[in-house]
Design a protein around this motif. Sequence first.
Motif, PDB file in Angstrom:
ATOM      1  N   ARG A  48       0.823  -1.204   0.000  1.00 49.42           N
ATOM      2  CA  ARG A  48       0.000   0.000   0.000  1.00 49.42           C
ATOM      3  C   ARG A  48       0.865   1.265   0.000  1.00 49.42           C
ATOM      4  O   ARG A  48       0.523   2.266  -0.635  1.00 49.42           O
ATOM      5  N   THR A  49       1.980   1.209   0.712  1.00 50.29           N
ATOM      6  CA  THR A  49       2.891   2.356   0.709  1.00 50.29           C
ATOM      7  C   THR A  49       3.454   2.587  -0.688  1.00 50.29           C
ATOM      8  O   THR A  49       3.550   3.731  -1.160  1.00 50.29           O
ATOM      9  N   ALA A  50       3.824   1.504  -1.368  1.00 48.18           N
ATOM     10  CA  ALA A  50       4.356   1.625  -2.729  1.00 48.18           C
ATOM     11  C   ALA A  50       3.293   2.178  -3.679  1.00 48.18           C
ATOM     12  O   ALA A  50       3.573   3.050  -4.510  1.00 48.18           O
ATOM     13  N   GLU A  51       2.068   1.672  -3.560  1.00 48.94           N
ATOM     14  CA  GLU A  51       0.980   2.181  -4.403  1.00 48.94           C
ATOM     15  C   GLU A  51       0.763   3.677  -4.169  1.00 48.94           C
ATOM     16  O   GLU A  51       0.583   4.446  -5.120  1.00 48.94           O
ATOM     17  N   ARG A  52       0.807   4.072  -2.899  1.00 48.27           N
ATOM     18  CA  ARG A  52       0.563   5.476  -2.579  1.00 48.27           C
ATOM     19  C   ARG A  52       1.668   6.359  -3.162  1.00 48.27           C
ATOM     20  O   ARG A  52       1.402   7.453  -3.674  1.00 48.27           O
ATOM     21  N   ARG A  53       2.913   5.877  -3.088  1.00 50.21           N
ATOM     22  CA  ARG A  53       4.018   6.662  -3.679  1.00 50.21           C
ATOM     23  C   ARG A  53       3.817   6.844  -5.181  1.00 50.21           C
ATOM     24  O   ARG A  53       4.011   7.925  -5.734  1.00 50.21           O
ATOM     25  N   MET A  54       3.417   5.767  -5.853  1.00 51.73           N
ATOM     26  CA  MET A  54       3.184   5.857  -7.298  1.00 51.73           C
ATOM     27  C   MET A  54       2.037   6.811  -7.608  1.00 51.73           C
ATOM     28  O   MET A  54       2.133   7.673  -8.503  1.00 51.73           O
ATOM     29  N   LEU A  55       0.940   6.701  -6.877  1.00 55.06           N
ATOM     30  CA  LEU A  55      -0.219   7.565  -7.115  1.00 55.06           C
ATOM     31  C   LEU A  55       0.108   9.016  -6.792  1.00 55.06           C
ATOM     32  O   LEU A  55      -0.355   9.939  -7.482  1.00 55.06           O
ATOM     33  N   ASP A  56       0.905   9.241  -5.752  1.00 59.83           N
ATOM     34  CA  ASP A  56       1.348  10.604  -5.448  1.00 59.83           C
ATOM     35  C   ASP A  56       2.132  11.195  -6.613  1.00 59.83           C
ATOM     36  O   ASP A  56       2.004  12.386  -6.930  1.00 59.83           O
ATOM     37  N   TRP A  57       2.959  10.356  -7.232  1.00 57.88           N
ATOM     38  CA  TRP A  57       3.758  10.838  -8.373  1.00 57.88           C
ATOM     39  C   TRP A  57       2.835  11.318  -9.493  1.00 57.88           C
ATOM     40  O   TRP A  57       3.023  12.408 -10.049  1.00 57.88           O
ATOM     41  N   TYR A  58       1.845  10.521  -9.833  1.00 54.90           N
ATOM     42  CA  TYR A  58       0.913  10.925 -10.892  1.00 54.90           C
ATOM     43  C   TYR A  58       0.118  12.163 -10.483  1.00 54.90           C
ATOM     44  O   TYR A  58      -0.114  13.067 -11.303  1.00 54.90           O
ATOM     45  N   LEU A  59      -0.333  12.210  -9.218  1.00 53.55           N
ATOM     46  CA  LEU A  59      -1.133  13.346  -8.777  1.00 53.55           C
ATOM     47  C   LEU A  59      -0.321  14.634  -8.789  1.00 53.55           C
ATOM     48  O   LEU A  59      -0.799  15.685  -9.250  1.00 53.55           O
ATOM     49  N   GLU A  60       0.903  14.589  -8.288  1.00 57.13           N
ATOM     50  CA  GLU A  60       1.749  15.792  -8.285  1.00 57.13           C
ATOM     51  C   GLU A  60       1.979  16.312  -9.703  1.00 57.13           C
ATOM     52  O   GLU A  60       1.924  17.517  -9.965  1.00 57.13           O
ATOM     53  N   HIS A  61       2.248  15.406 -10.632  1.00 57.28           N
ATOM     54  CA  HIS A  61       2.496  15.828 -12.008  1.00 57.28           C
ATOM     55  C   HIS A  61       1.216  16.351 -12.663  1.00 57.28           C
ATOM     56  O   HIS A  61       1.252  17.348 -13.405  1.00 57.28           O
ATOM     57  N   ALA A  62       0.093  15.685 -12.411  1.00 58.33           N
ATOM     58  CA  ALA A  62      -1.167  16.147 -12.988  1.00 58.33           C
ATOM     59  C   ALA A  62      -1.530  17.526 -12.447  1.00 58.33           C
ATOM     60  O   ALA A  62      -2.022  18.397 -13.179  1.00 58.33           O
ATOM     61  N   PHE A  64      -3.040   6.568 -17.806  1.00 62.07           N
ATOM     62  CA  PHE A  64      -3.848   7.262 -16.800  1.00 62.07           C
ATOM     63  C   PHE A  64      -5.052   6.435 -16.345  1.00 62.07           C
ATOM     64  O   PHE A  64      -5.324   6.314 -15.150  1.00 62.07           O
ATOM     65  N   LEU A  65      -5.803   5.892 -17.286  1.00 64.86           N
ATOM     66  CA  LEU A  65      -7.016   5.168 -16.905  1.00 64.86           C
ATOM     67  C   LEU A  65      -6.681   3.952 -16.045  1.00 64.86           C
ATOM     68  O   LEU A  65      -7.357   3.691 -15.033  1.00 64.86           O
ATOM     69  N   ASP A  66      -5.639   3.199 -16.422  1.00 67.35           N
ATOM     70  CA  ASP A  66      -5.240   2.038 -15.617  1.00 67.35           C
ATOM     71  C   ASP A  66      -4.822   2.466 -14.216  1.00 67.35           C
ATOM     72  O   ASP A  66      -5.150   1.799 -13.229  1.00 67.35           O
ATOM     73  N   VAL A  67      -4.072   3.554 -14.127  1.00 65.42           N
ATOM     74  CA  VAL A  67      -3.616   4.039 -12.825  1.00 65.42           C
ATOM     75  C   VAL A  67      -4.809   4.434 -11.960  1.00 65.42           C
ATOM     76  O   VAL A  67      -4.876   4.092 -10.763  1.00 65.42           O
ATOM     77  N   ILE A  68      -5.765   5.132 -12.541  1.00 63.59           N
ATOM     78  CA  ILE A  68      -6.944   5.592 -11.796  1.00 63.59           C
ATOM     79  C   ILE A  68      -7.794   4.397 -11.365  1.00 63.59           C
ATOM     80  O   ILE A  68      -8.310   4.358 -10.236  1.00 63.59           O
ATOM     81  N   ARG A  69      -7.940   3.433 -12.238  1.00 60.78           N
ATOM     82  CA  ARG A  69      -8.696   2.226 -11.862  1.00 60.78           C
ATOM     83  C   ARG A  69      -7.981   1.456 -10.750  1.00 60.78           C
ATOM     84  O   ARG A  69      -8.632   0.911  -9.856  1.00 60.78           O
ATOM     85  N   THR A  70      -6.652   1.403 -10.830  1.00 67.78           N
ATOM     86  CA  THR A  70      -5.888   0.757  -9.762  1.00 67.78           C
ATOM     87  C   THR A  70      -6.124   1.460  -8.436  1.00 67.78           C
ATOM     88  O   THR A  70      -6.332   0.814  -7.395  1.00 67.78           O
ATOM     89  N   ALA A  71      -6.110   2.791  -8.449  1.00 72.07           N
ATOM     90  CA  ALA A  71      -6.350   3.555  -7.224  1.00 72.07           C
ATOM     91  C   ALA A  71      -7.720   3.213  -6.640  1.00 72.07           C
ATOM     92  O   ALA A  71      -7.851   2.993  -5.420  1.00 72.07           O
ATOM     93  N   LEU A  80      -9.136   6.003  -2.595  1.00 70.87           N
ATOM     94  CA  LEU A  80     -10.271   6.674  -3.222  1.00 70.87           C
ATOM     95  C   LEU A  80      -9.996   8.144  -3.510  1.00 70.87           C
ATOM     96  O   LEU A  80     -10.477   8.678  -4.516  1.00 70.87           O
ATOM     97  N   GLU A  81      -9.260   8.818  -2.637  1.00 68.64           N
ATOM     98  CA  GLU A  81      -8.976  10.229  -2.910  1.00 68.64           C
ATOM     99  C   GLU A  81      -8.146  10.391  -4.180  1.00 68.64           C
ATOM    100  O   GLU A  81      -8.393  11.274  -4.996  1.00 68.64           O
ATOM    101  N   HIS A  82      -7.146   9.535  -4.338  1.00 70.12           N
ATOM    102  CA  HIS A  82      -6.366   9.583  -5.583  1.00 70.12           C
ATOM    103  C   HIS A  82      -7.251   9.270  -6.783  1.00 70.12           C
ATOM    104  O   HIS A  82      -7.059   9.822  -7.871  1.00 70.12           O
ATOM    105  N   ALA A  83      -8.215   8.364  -6.605  1.00 68.39           N
ATOM    106  CA  ALA A  83      -9.057   7.931  -7.723  1.00 68.39           C
ATOM    107  C   ALA A  83      -9.923   9.061  -8.253  1.00 68.39           C
ATOM    108  O   ALA A  83     -10.336   9.030  -9.424  1.00 68.39           O
TER     109      ALA A  83
END
Length: 823
Positions: free
Chosen positions: A477-491, A551-558, A564-567
């Motif tokens: 879960r920590t790894a997933e959150r780091r990845m999602l943070d990366w996408y969110l920061e860039h977006a 993007f869509l795969d990442v959002i679905r993964t979230a 849910l907040e990342h999603a």
Amino acid sequence: MGEPLDATGMWARALRVLWNAAAQPTGAAIIRQAAAQNPPVKVTSSSWSDWYNGKNVPAEARTARWLVVFLRGRARRTTPGFVAEPDDWWEQAWERARAERQQRRSGRSPRAYPGRPQDAGGQLRVGVVPRQLPRQVSRFVGRRNELRWMDSPGEPRAAPISVISGTAGVGKTALALCWAHEARDRFADGDLYADLRGFDPHGSAVDPSEVLGAFLRALGTTDELIPQDIEGRGALFRSLLGSRDVLVMLDNARDAAQVRPLLPGGANGAVVVTSRSRLDGLIAREGARRLDLDVLTEPEALELLREVLGAGRVDRELQAAGELVHRCARLPLALRIAAAHGIAQPGVSLAELARRLEARGLDYLSTDDDDGISAVRAACSWSYQVLPRAQARLFRLLGLSGGTDVPTPVVAALAGLRTDMAESLLDRLAAACLIEEHLPVGAAYAPEGPRRWRMHDLLRSFSLECCMNDEPKRERRTAERRMLDWYLEHARALDRLLWSPNLTEERDETGVPAAREPEEIISVVGTGQAVPIFADLSSALAWYDRERPAFLDVIRTAAREGHLEHAWKIPVALYVAYFRRRHLADLVATHLVALDAAVACGDRAAEARVRYGLGDAYGGLVRHAEAIASHEQALVLFEELGDRHAEARVLHGLAHVYFTVDSHQRALDLFLRSLDRFVECEDAHGIGHTLNGLGNALTGMERHAEALDYYERARDQFREGGDRHGEGHTLFRLGMCQLGLSCPEAAIEHFGHALQRFSEDGDHSMAGGTLAGLGDAHLALEDVPQAVYCFEQALRSYRIAEDTAGAGNMEKRIAEARLRTGR
């Protein structure tokens, strides 16, 4: 068993073995030594060539005897442990060869002699032709380009070494055996084969010393003459092969160190090595060449199914066969196992086979009598189990990435590593053929962009399986959150630049923080490393173009994993980019996931924001009823929340939909309500766009003079705020308005300035619309060739923007305009 040889061939083969063991003296050296005998022995360069190549044998017994004695004496000095055939064997072999020559001259067929004569123990038995290649894989299909590569010449100064590398189950051994059997006749002195078990489920890799012992026995060396040490065995092996035309196939090698002692030293013959590693050391030191074997092409995969299941069965269910190919990731091993299920159950449709494979995944890709060797999961696991700890962790974390390919920075975020450390580990995984570097084509993939990596679908499923089994849940879960943070920061950084290029605008409470100057924008993804995101809008849009497929795969993964907040925040942050680029289908798909996540969070502000985005997307897709419903639902939520600024934006979106369906008065009323709220909130950007909207509604009502006033006010508003993209929209509308006022020259001026703005920020769809307006203006001036040129450029822009409706309209306009020119 050896193949039968004629007597001349047997004598020549024994001579070559002896010559190799004697350190390969030159023909000139042999001739000098022969001439120095008392009396001299007659040897010429042509006679020596004929004897060596098996075209003839010495005419005199004394010449044959001297040649053997001379070479044997040198061999005993240069090759320790070498013992040649005894004198009586040489004498008998020479006599048989002479008799054979006489038989040929008399027209009789010569007798064939066995390739492995039964000689005294403790001797090297020459004339042996080993044939060790295993049976070919049945129904081998495709790989024509790869087989041609195998046939191409290698380095002429040494026996060519061909390395076939690739992931588990990709068909390396099958390809090597297919080529080896087709090429077998080229290797008159035989073929040697060894399974090095580099990735074996039942034990460790084979010691190359053991392989050398087996090869020496196959070449006719008895056990008591085989050296005990690997250096001695290697030297004897190279001496025995020498210039013989032998094919050596080394299957399933672990690394270059395992292969190196098994390489012949002469210039003849060939070596084929298969491995799940790239064996870079062999490429660098031994000059080997490498074929990185990929999965089958789709036509090849379908052809394999036809071969195994029957063409009729496959062609009757061609769509289902294609789905089966997709589910098997075009991996030959997986396709053969799936086909085996089909053979065992002839009454089951291919569609049902594909459904079972989708439901059971890797569990389905094994057979009841499997010993672990042919199951896809087992094949992948052998590669995974030998990985060092850090590489194994990174490999399993890659299963969380979800996308078709993934850039190095995302992998670094997943693993919580510096980018350079992650890239080093990725290179090692690529060397182990567990991933491959992906080099996509297209303008978005500039050379200066980050390196990208991919693995086929079944390997990705195995990677995720390893992650679920071997990585603690908290770490996952920590790894997933780091990845999602990366996408969110860039977006978010992209969103800020798109909304306000100068980054001075404060945003509302929808997940996007206050803007900062470019040099202050950093990404901290749990690594302790601050990384600049985007230097400018151009680099931000290049990032968007590169990463959009994921993007869509990442959002679905979230959403699936409960982030849910990342999603919902990631789609909201990407909204403007999707809309500017006219990727409206993507906008809808991501926002539908976001809507479920926002509702699940109980966050009504987020739900309202997502519904607003869906309303804009549905409007752009000409799905007007859904657009109006989404906007009205968002408006109710924002009114309940008391968010006047958001109300203004929704009213603007709703007004635009009504304008699109020609309800101009309704649109005008809604734009006026929107304007009141934007003025109340002191939102200069919103005021400018709403003034534009009012101009549009009035233009639709053919009140062009009033519209012109609103457009000019909007232009001034955008210029004061430094919003060049907003100004571009207004300039475009001014051009359209001037056309309505029958002022094409003024329209051309406005369109020209608008086109410059849209070109600056890569808005190809609006650039297409502007070019179309320019074309209309030139038509109004009767300049048809220039109009056609503008329409053609508009078509090009629409195609780049993937705007099919705009492109279709331009194709019609071009045809109509060309009719006017007679072209």
